[in-house]
Design a protein around this motif. Structure first.
Motif, PDB file in Angstrom:
ATOM      1  N   ASP A   1       0.820  -1.216   0.000  1.00  0.00           N
ATOM      2  CA  ASP A   1       0.000   0.000   0.000  1.00  0.00           C
ATOM      3  C   ASP A   1       0.855   1.268   0.000  1.00  0.00           C
ATOM      4  OD1 ASP A   1      -2.166  -1.645   0.041  1.00  0.00           O
ATOM      5  OD2 ASP A   1      -2.676  -1.319   2.141  1.00  0.00           O
ATOM      6  N   SER A   2       1.993   1.227   0.710  1.00  0.00           N
ATOM      7  CA  SER A   2       2.890   2.381   0.736  1.00  0.00           C
ATOM      8  C   SER A   2       3.452   2.666  -0.655  1.00  0.00           C
ATOM      9  CB  SER A   2       4.027   2.140   1.735  1.00  0.00           C
ATOM     10  OG  SER A   2       4.906   3.244   1.777  1.00  0.00           O
ATOM     11  N   LEU A   3       3.856   1.613  -1.354  1.00  0.00           N
ATOM     12  CA  LEU A   3       4.368   1.768  -2.720  1.00  0.00           C
ATOM     13  C   LEU A   3       3.288   2.347  -3.640  1.00  0.00           C
ATOM     14  CD1 LEU A   3       6.271  -1.634  -3.099  1.00  0.00           C
ATOM     15  CD2 LEU A   3       7.333   0.610  -2.830  1.00  0.00           C
ATOM     16  N   TYR A   4       2.083   1.792  -3.520  1.00  0.00           N
ATOM     17  CA  TYR A   4       1.005   2.244  -4.405  1.00  0.00           C
ATOM     18  C   TYR A   4       0.614   3.696  -4.122  1.00  0.00           C
ATOM     19  CZ  TYR A   4      -3.383   2.534  -6.912  1.00  0.00           C
ATOM     20  OH  TYR A   4      -4.384   2.931  -7.769  1.00  0.00           O
ATOM     21  N   ASP A   5       0.598   4.074  -2.857  1.00  0.00           N
ATOM     22  CA  ASP A   5       0.256   5.453  -2.512  1.00  0.00           C
ATOM     23  C   ASP A   5       1.199   6.451  -3.177  1.00  0.00           C
ATOM     24  OD1 ASP A   5      -1.912   4.777  -0.985  1.00  0.00           O
ATOM     25  OD2 ASP A   5      -0.851   4.860   0.937  1.00  0.00           O
ATOM     26  N   GLN A   6       2.466   6.072  -3.330  1.00  0.00           N
ATOM     27  CA  GLN A   6       3.447   6.961  -3.960  1.00  0.00           C
ATOM     28  C   GLN A   6       3.320   6.981  -5.482  1.00  0.00           C
ATOM     29  OE1 GLN A   6       5.345   9.062  -2.173  1.00  0.00           O
ATOM     30  NE2 GLN A   6       4.198   8.180  -0.449  1.00  0.00           N
ATOM     31  N   LEU A   7       2.714   5.939  -6.047  1.00  0.00           N
ATOM     32  CA  LEU A   7       2.663   5.812  -7.503  1.00  0.00           C
ATOM     33  C   LEU A   7       1.299   6.077  -8.119  1.00  0.00           C
ATOM     34  CD1 LEU A   7       4.826   2.608  -8.164  1.00  0.00           C
ATOM     35  CD2 LEU A   7       5.312   4.905  -8.987  1.00  0.00           C
ATOM     36  N   LYS A   8       0.236   6.094  -7.321  1.00  0.00           N
ATOM     37  CA  LYS A   8      -1.117   6.047  -7.870  1.00  0.00           C
ATOM     38  C   LYS A   8      -1.479   7.228  -8.780  1.00  0.00           C
ATOM     39  CE  LYS A   8      -3.107   7.857  -3.557  1.00  0.00           C
ATOM     40  NZ  LYS A   8      -3.972   7.509  -2.402  1.00  0.00           N
TER      41      LYS A   8
ATOM     42  N   GLN B   1       7.811   5.239   6.079  1.00  0.00           N
ATOM     43  CA  GLN B   1       6.565   4.599   6.512  1.00  0.00           C
ATOM     44  C   GLN B   1       6.788   3.169   6.986  1.00  0.00           C
ATOM     45  OE1 GLN B   1       4.059   5.045   3.057  1.00  0.00           O
ATOM     46  NE2 GLN B   1       3.305   7.056   3.707  1.00  0.00           N
ATOM     47  N   VAL B   2       7.685   2.459   6.314  1.00  0.00           N
ATOM     48  CA  VAL B   2       7.873   1.040   6.629  1.00  0.00           C
ATOM     49  C   VAL B   2       8.835   0.825   7.799  1.00  0.00           C
ATOM     50  CG1 VAL B   2       8.717  -1.172   5.737  1.00  0.00           C
ATOM     51  CG2 VAL B   2       7.328   0.330   4.279  1.00  0.00           C
ATOM     52  N   LEU B   3       9.960   1.528   7.779  1.00  0.00           N
ATOM     53  CA  LEU B   3      10.989   1.275   8.794  1.00  0.00           C
ATOM     54  C   LEU B   3      10.791   2.073  10.076  1.00  0.00           C
ATOM     55  CD1 LEU B   3      14.260   1.045   6.666  1.00  0.00           C
ATOM     56  CD2 LEU B   3      12.673  -0.764   7.335  1.00  0.00           C
ATOM     57  N   LYS B   4       9.991   3.137  10.011  1.00  0.00           N
ATOM     58  CA  LYS B   4       9.810   3.953  11.219  1.00  0.00           C
ATOM     59  C   LYS B   4       8.451   3.738  11.875  1.00  0.00           C
ATOM     60  CE  LYS B   4      13.021   7.777  10.683  1.00  0.00           C
ATOM     61  NZ  LYS B   4      13.187   9.243  10.813  1.00  0.00           N
ATOM     62  N   LYS B   5       7.704   2.736  11.397  1.00  0.00           N
ATOM     63  CA  LYS B   5       6.368   2.525  11.978  1.00  0.00           C
ATOM     64  C   LYS B   5       6.464   1.849  13.340  1.00  0.00           C
ATOM     65  CE  LYS B   5       5.506  -1.904   9.643  1.00  0.00           C
ATOM     66  NZ  LYS B   5       4.617  -2.644   8.751  1.00  0.00           N
TER      67      LYS B   5
END
Length: 671
Positions: free
Chosen positions: A343-350, A667-671
């Protein structure tokens, strides 16, 4: 001599007499039953009827005989029949038949005596079968009927590594009309008009549904089925007179557009697919995977409905169970995918056209596979309208295209591989500063008007500077020092020209169209990821995984497993080379002059490489560019991302991509 001739002629006469006598013998009951069985196996019911006795034909007409067999055998999906006919030694006009008939509920077995009558039909005296209904199915009589009950099963579900759903068995909202509650003619007209706008269903389709012969004033008339998550649309629809919602079973994709190209979708069986999957247990009512993982894992995911064939008496009461096959649910599939990463990847690309891949470089687990723009797979499951499908098909950004399976020019993200080959062949000394004059260079005048160009103007450049400033000339010269034969040969060691060892089919990466680099200009351009180099984002990620695995490329995994990770390509570079390149790629982000310095994150050390491959008809002209960025965290490396955004020529090239990748790491490493 004459006596011998007479004896010989007499012997021939006896043989001929025996043959003629044998030819004149009438068929036995066994012969006639085998003839009947042969027609039965072909379901030639018309031929079977001609073998019945007069009294049998009097009890059942030919039309009724054929219709009953066809109806019952059609309902039970009768298939192959195997049979054995044995003579009845005590009664010459009777045989014993044992047979097995394949059906939707498994085999039905016959074991019974069949009597024959000798009689004359159509001027021919022969044995004719005394037919009984138990030759349709065991225990049947003239009043019996058959019911087939489906024993439902469920399709296997797809989940991410943490159990979050990606493809599940859920419910959808069917929009129905109740004619008697639609009000006056004007109200009906207004409701239908509103529904056509809300649901994308034509007025003709609604009118046809309402005018069906079975429709009564209190009937539920299905109009269309929509995603249950579209609550606003459903609320507006059911507010109209006579409109109601009915929950129905459906395949549901909770991650919607973000995972559409990964999961794919299921759909109804078509005549063409049924033909392709003949004898595999599918029916016209089956659901089958059409794209993505639903298609790739069809054998594991597909369910097998059970069935039960019941024999009923004249009142409809159950008399016996003739066959039963238990349902078998499909197997669930758990992926290595992390839905949060996806979802993080898609949010950046959508909002763009592009793709992104994320892996854990230590074990090869694929954490994300995204293609954008995308579509909602739930729309396809429920039956997308032709207008909506045409809209997707005609969209210039091609939302139906799966970009993470495609290969394209990687640009400068390819330079670490060139450096690895050069260091392996000792073609360069990483500390030596190479003198480069100006911003353009050509190996010889034979190149004519073509030059390799660079952005920076450093007079002397070593490997580290060439990497973090992304010096095209340095790597073009390095490629020539390696040599075309060695470069092309060693590229194969990194998997170029091979299929990736993964369930999801992807395009093979290639070093050139021919697999060779025997042209000086092509070799020079290859050194910095242009020329004819073509690579998939996952393959590039696997190449970078060697930098954190002492020079070995990890084998990718898409299905979650407890097995120990393995390497796809071992020792593609030395551990020292991997360590050196890792150190230099940190500077791409950490150094203020680095091309990815805008991706720097406080508290997280990133290493990586940017790339901006150009697609131009002629040097010096403006043209299309793609932005690439591959990055990984170096302290306990557990996330490696490759992201590509298309048409970044007016957005800053790779500088448009680096902040997006930075956001994913945050988003991924600091969650």
């Amino acid at each position: 001599m004459k006596q011998r001739k007479l004896i010989f002629l007499f012997s021939v006469f006896l043989v001929l007499l025996f043959v003629l006598s044998a030819c004149g013998q009438k068929p036995t009951a066994k012969d006639r039953m085998e003839e009947y069985v042969h027609a039965w196996q072909k379901q030639d019911f018309s031929k079977m009827y001609t073998l019945l006795s007069k009294s049998s034909q009097k009890r059942v007409s030919k039309a009724d005989f054929i219709e009953r067999y066809k109806r019952i055998y059609g309902n039970i999906e009768a298939g192959k029949l195997t049979a054995r006919v044995q003579e009845n030694k005590s009664k010459s006009d009777s045989v014993h038949v044992t047979a097995t008939l394949a059906t939707v509920a498994g085999p039905i077995k016959f074991s019974q005596n069949v009597a024959f009558k000798e009689e004359k039909q159509k001027d021919e005296k022969n044995l004719y079968l005394d037919w009984q209904p138990n030759l349709i199915l065991p225990k049947m009589n003239a009043q019996s009927s058959v019911r087939v009950d489906t024993l439902p099963s469920t399709r296997g579900e797809i989940a991410d590594r943490n159990g979050k759903p990606l493809a599940i068995n859920g419910t959808a909202a069917r929009i129905d009309l109740v004619p008697g509650k639609m009000g006056s003619d004007n109200d009906k007209t207004a409701t239908i008009k509103q529904l056509t706008k809300l649901l994308g269903v034509s007025k003709e389709q609604i009118d046809q549904a309402l005018s069906a012969s079975w429709v009564k004033v209190d009937s539920l008339v299905p109009i269309t089925t929509v995603d249950a998550a579209k609550t606003d649309l459903i609320k507006k629809a059911v507010a109209l007179p006579g409109v109601v919602k009915t929950d129905v079973s459906s395949r549901v994709y909770p991650d919607k557009n973000a995972s559409a190209h990964l999961t794919g979708y299921v759909g109804k069986m078509t005549a063409e697919l049924l033909k392709q999957h003949k004898n595999e247990g599918y029916t016209a009512n089956s659901v089958i995977g059409k794209t993505g993982l639903e298609l790739l894992f069809e054998k594991q995911l597909r369910q097998h409905n059970g069935a039960e064939i019941k024999l009923l008496d004249s009142t409809g009461a159950e008399v016996a169970t003739l066959a039963k096959k238990d349902p078998v649910d499909g197997h669930n599939v758990q992926l290595t995918i992390d839905r949060d990463v996806q979802d993080s990847l898609y949010d950046q690309l959508k909002k763009d056209a592009g793709t992104a891949v994320a892996i854990d470089p230590r074990n090869g687990d694929i954490l994300g596979l995204v293609s954008a723009p995308s579509y909602n797979p739930n729309d396809f499951v429920l039956g997308i309208s032709s207008s909506e499908y045409q809209k997707l098909s005609n969209d210039q950004q091609q939302p139906l295209r799966n970009r993470f399976t495609a290969a394209s020019a990687p640009g400068s993200t390819f330079k670490p591989l060139t450096a690895a080959l050069a260091l392996t062949h000792k073609a360069i000394n990483p500390d030596t500063k190479v003198a480069i004059n100006g911003s353009k260079w050509q190996a010889s005048s034979s190149w004519g008007d073509y030059y390799v160009t660079r952005v920076n103007h450093d007079a002397k450049v070593n490997l580290e500077t060439a990497l973090f400033k992304s010096d095209n000339i340095y790597f073009a010269q390095t490629a020539l020092k390696i040599g075309g034969t060695a470069f092309a040969s060693d590229a194969k060691k990194f998997g170029f020209g091979e299929s990736l060892p993964i369930e999801f089919p992807m395009r093979k990466s290639t070093i050139s169209n021919s697999g060779k680099l025997n042209d000086q200009g092509l070799l020079a351009n290859t050194g910095y990821g242009q020329g004819q180099v073509s690579v998939t984002p996952l393959h590039l990620s696997l190449i970078y995984s060697a930098l954190v695995n002492d020079g070995s490329m990890i084998k990718p995994r898409l299905v979650k497993t407890n097995d120990a990770p393995t390497f796809w390509k071992k020792n593609v570079m030395s551990a020292d080379t991997a360590q050196l390149l890792n150190k230099d790629l940190i500077q791409v982000v950490a150094n203020p002059s680095g091309t990815a310095h805008d991706a720097q994150i406080n508290g997280i050390t990133l290493a990586g490489k940017t790339g901006t491959p150009e697609f131009k008809q002629k040097q010096g002209e403006s043209g299309r560019e793609n932005g690439w960025f591959t990055a990984y965290n170096t302290d306990d490396p557990k996330l490696l991302v490759t992201m590509i955004v298309e048409n970044t020529q007016k957005k800053g090239g790779s500088h448009y991509v680096t902040p997006k990748v930075k956001k994913v790491f945050e988003q991924v490493l600091k969650k």
